[in-house]
Design a protein around this motif. Structure first.
Motif, PDB file in Angstrom:
ATOM      1  N   ALA A 169       0.832  -1.206   0.000  1.00  9.32           N
ATOM      2  CA  ALA A 169       0.000   0.000   0.000  1.00  9.32           C
ATOM      3  C   ALA A 169       0.867   1.257   0.000  1.00  9.32           C
ATOM      4  O   ALA A 169       0.574   2.232  -0.714  1.00  9.32           O
ATOM      5  N   ILE A 170       1.936   1.249   0.768  1.00  9.43           N
ATOM      6  CA  ILE A 170       2.843   2.399   0.818  1.00  9.43           C
ATOM      7  C   ILE A 170       3.515   2.607  -0.537  1.00  9.43           C
ATOM      8  O   ILE A 170       3.663   3.748  -1.004  1.00  9.43           O
ATOM      9  N   ARG A 226       1.121   4.433  -2.660  1.00  4.78           N
ATOM     10  CA  ARG A 226       0.947   5.827  -2.245  1.00  4.78           C
ATOM     11  C   ARG A 226       2.149   6.687  -2.638  1.00  4.78           C
ATOM     12  O   ARG A 226       2.012   7.896  -2.841  1.00  4.78           O
ATOM     13  N   THR A 235      -4.049   3.739   8.230  1.00  6.45           N
ATOM     14  CA  THR A 235      -4.202   4.651   7.099  1.00  6.45           C
ATOM     15  C   THR A 235      -4.541   6.049   7.579  1.00  6.45           C
ATOM     16  O   THR A 235      -4.017   7.051   7.065  1.00  6.45           O
ATOM     17  N   TYR A 291      -2.116   9.364   6.871  1.00  2.00           N
ATOM     18  CA  TYR A 291      -2.540  10.575   6.170  1.00  2.00           C
ATOM     19  C   TYR A 291      -2.675  11.773   7.106  1.00  2.00           C
ATOM     20  O   TYR A 291      -2.570  12.927   6.648  1.00  2.00           O
ATOM     21  N   GLU A 348       0.723  13.199   6.993  1.00  5.21           N
ATOM     22  CA  GLU A 348       0.946  13.826   5.688  1.00  5.21           C
ATOM     23  C   GLU A 348       0.183  15.142   5.586  1.00  5.21           C
ATOM     24  O   GLU A 348       0.708  16.145   5.065  1.00  5.21           O
ATOM     25  N   ARG A 384      -5.302  13.266  -3.179  1.00  3.27           N
ATOM     26  CA  ARG A 384      -4.835  12.152  -2.345  1.00  3.27           C
ATOM     27  C   ARG A 384      -5.993  11.249  -1.926  1.00  3.27           C
ATOM     28  O   ARG A 384      -5.858  10.019  -1.904  1.00  3.27           O
ATOM     29  N   SER A 438      -7.014   9.242  -5.084  1.00  5.51           N
ATOM     30  CA  SER A 438      -6.033   8.220  -5.472  1.00  5.51           C
ATOM     31  C   SER A 438      -6.014   7.062  -4.490  1.00  5.51           C
ATOM     32  O   SER A 438      -5.847   5.900  -4.893  1.00  5.51           O
ATOM     33  N   GLU A 439      -6.197   7.344  -3.194  1.00  2.75           N
ATOM     34  CA  GLU A 439      -6.222   6.276  -2.199  1.00  2.75           C
ATOM     35  C   GLU A 439      -7.422   5.364  -2.419  1.00  2.75           C
ATOM     36  O   GLU A 439      -7.298   4.132  -2.365  1.00  2.75           O
ATOM     37  N   ALA A 493      -6.861   3.190  -5.526  1.00  2.00           N
ATOM     38  CA  ALA A 493      -5.920   2.095  -5.268  1.00  2.00           C
ATOM     39  C   ALA A 493      -6.561   1.027  -4.390  1.00  2.00           C
ATOM     40  O   ALA A 493      -6.462  -0.169  -4.671  1.00  2.00           O
ATOM     41  N   CYS A 520      -9.475   8.870   5.469  1.00  2.00           N
ATOM     42  CA  CYS A 520      -8.803   9.931   4.705  1.00  2.00           C
ATOM     43  C   CYS A 520      -9.455  11.281   4.963  1.00  2.00           C
ATOM     44  O   CYS A 520      -8.760  12.307   5.106  1.00  2.00           O
TER      45      CYS A 520
END
Length: 326
Positions: A166-167, A170, A211, A215, A218, A238, A241-242, A245, A262
């Motif tokens: 997963a990382i 990302r 998760t 975030y 981040e 972000r 996109s998360e 994925a 998120c």
């Protein structure tokens, strides 16, 4: 000679033959088994279940069942060791599971007589239930895998491998989502463990929480390094996109939880500066596009628009009136 009057078998010698074939079937089913061999093994099982054996002078279906269970536990223990020592744990986990499942489906058919006339009676829903007896030989095999292979040490290593993929995604690197998806599909097949499912306990719950923390860090760093307008655009990107994925490897029911994690990180935890920016944009006539983008972000989290909602509605109404009168 009637089968009921047939001479008893030597359990240990008969089990040695049966265990060898069962071990081969759950390890590598590619060679299959001939019809003659199947009939021979099935006859052994039938005799052990129906003909009085040894000094006890009774059939031994219970001993046969628990000997099979012990054999599977030993095999699954070796699988767990292999997984703990493997640098490619996700690929190996899926490969060993599919081989084991294929073999167990055949073992279940091979032990059909034991299933119908002993397991059925002594499972949890049977007339005289016994501890450790499942609804079928196949279900017993799955339970053995869950209890032996899916032990805390293996579950932790598999989880860390999934997190690592997963990382990678990302960070814009190539991620092996196919292997992750295969393992998580197995977790769903493993069903419940106590009051929770294997999928939730060993993946979904810790993954969603982690998760959020990922975030949240981040988001804090991003807010400190860019202007709010840049933050809003990056937050939209972000989150999208998360979710894109995660949809490639998680179960459908996990996506809303990842989405909320998120949103909490990018919006809820940065609510104060985002609300201040929203109020600023409400008074700026030439920044309407930024305002709409920020509004669509803030509306994701309940409560973040409470202070500015009335002003925003008035602005929308005013803009609509002006457009009609233009």
């Amino acid at each position: 000679m009637s089968m009921l009057k047939a001479p008893p078998l030597d359990f240990d010698k008969t089990w040695a033959t049966l265990s060898k074939e069962v071990g081969r079937l759950v390890t590598d089913f590619s060679q299959g088994i001939s019809h003659e061999q199947f009939v021979c093994l099935h006859t052994y099982i039938y005799k052990l279940c129906t003909i009085p054996q040894g000094q006890l002078r009774r059939p031994l279906p219970d001993r046969l069942y628990f000997s099979l269970k012990a054999l599977l536990e030993e095999f699954c223990g070796r699988v767990a060791t292999d997984l703990l020592n493997s640098p490619s744990i996700l690929t190996l986990y899926a490969s060993r599971w599919h081989g084991y499942c294929t073999g167990m489906q055949f073992v279940d058919r091979l032990f059909d007589y034991l299933n119908r006339y002993w397991v059925k009676t002594h499972s949890s829903s049977g007339v005289t239930p016994l501890a450790g007896v499942y609804a079928s030989i196949y279900e017993m095999g799955i339970a053995v895998w869950q209890g032996t292979v899916q032990c805390p040490a293996v579950a932790e290593r598999v989880y860390e491998a999934i997190w690592g993929e997963a990382i990678c995604g990302r960070m814009g690197q190539v991620a092996d989502y196919m292997s992750v998806r295969a393992v998580l599909a197995i977790y769903l097949q493993l069903g419940s463990r106590g009051d929770n499912s294997v999928y939730n306990a060993d993946f979904s719950l810790p993954f969603v929480q982690r998760t959020y923390h990922f975030y949240a860090q981040e988001a804090a760093a991003l807010m400190a390094s860019v202007e709010c307008s840049g933050y809003v655009s990056e937050a939209h990107s972000r989150i999208s996109s998360e979710l894109a994925a995660a949809s490639r490897y998680t179960a459908h029911e996990t996506l809303p939880h990842i989405c909320r994690a998120c949103e909490r990180a990018f919006i809820g935890q940065q609510q104060v500066p985002l609300q201040a920016f929203f109020d600023e944009l409400l008074t700026s006539e030439d920044r309407r596009e930024e305002l709409w983008k920020l509004f669509s972000l803030l509306r994701r989290v309940d409560g973040t628009l409470d202070s500015g909602r009335k002003k925003f509605q008035e602005l929308v109404a005013k803009s609509g009136t002006e457009a009609v009168n233009a």
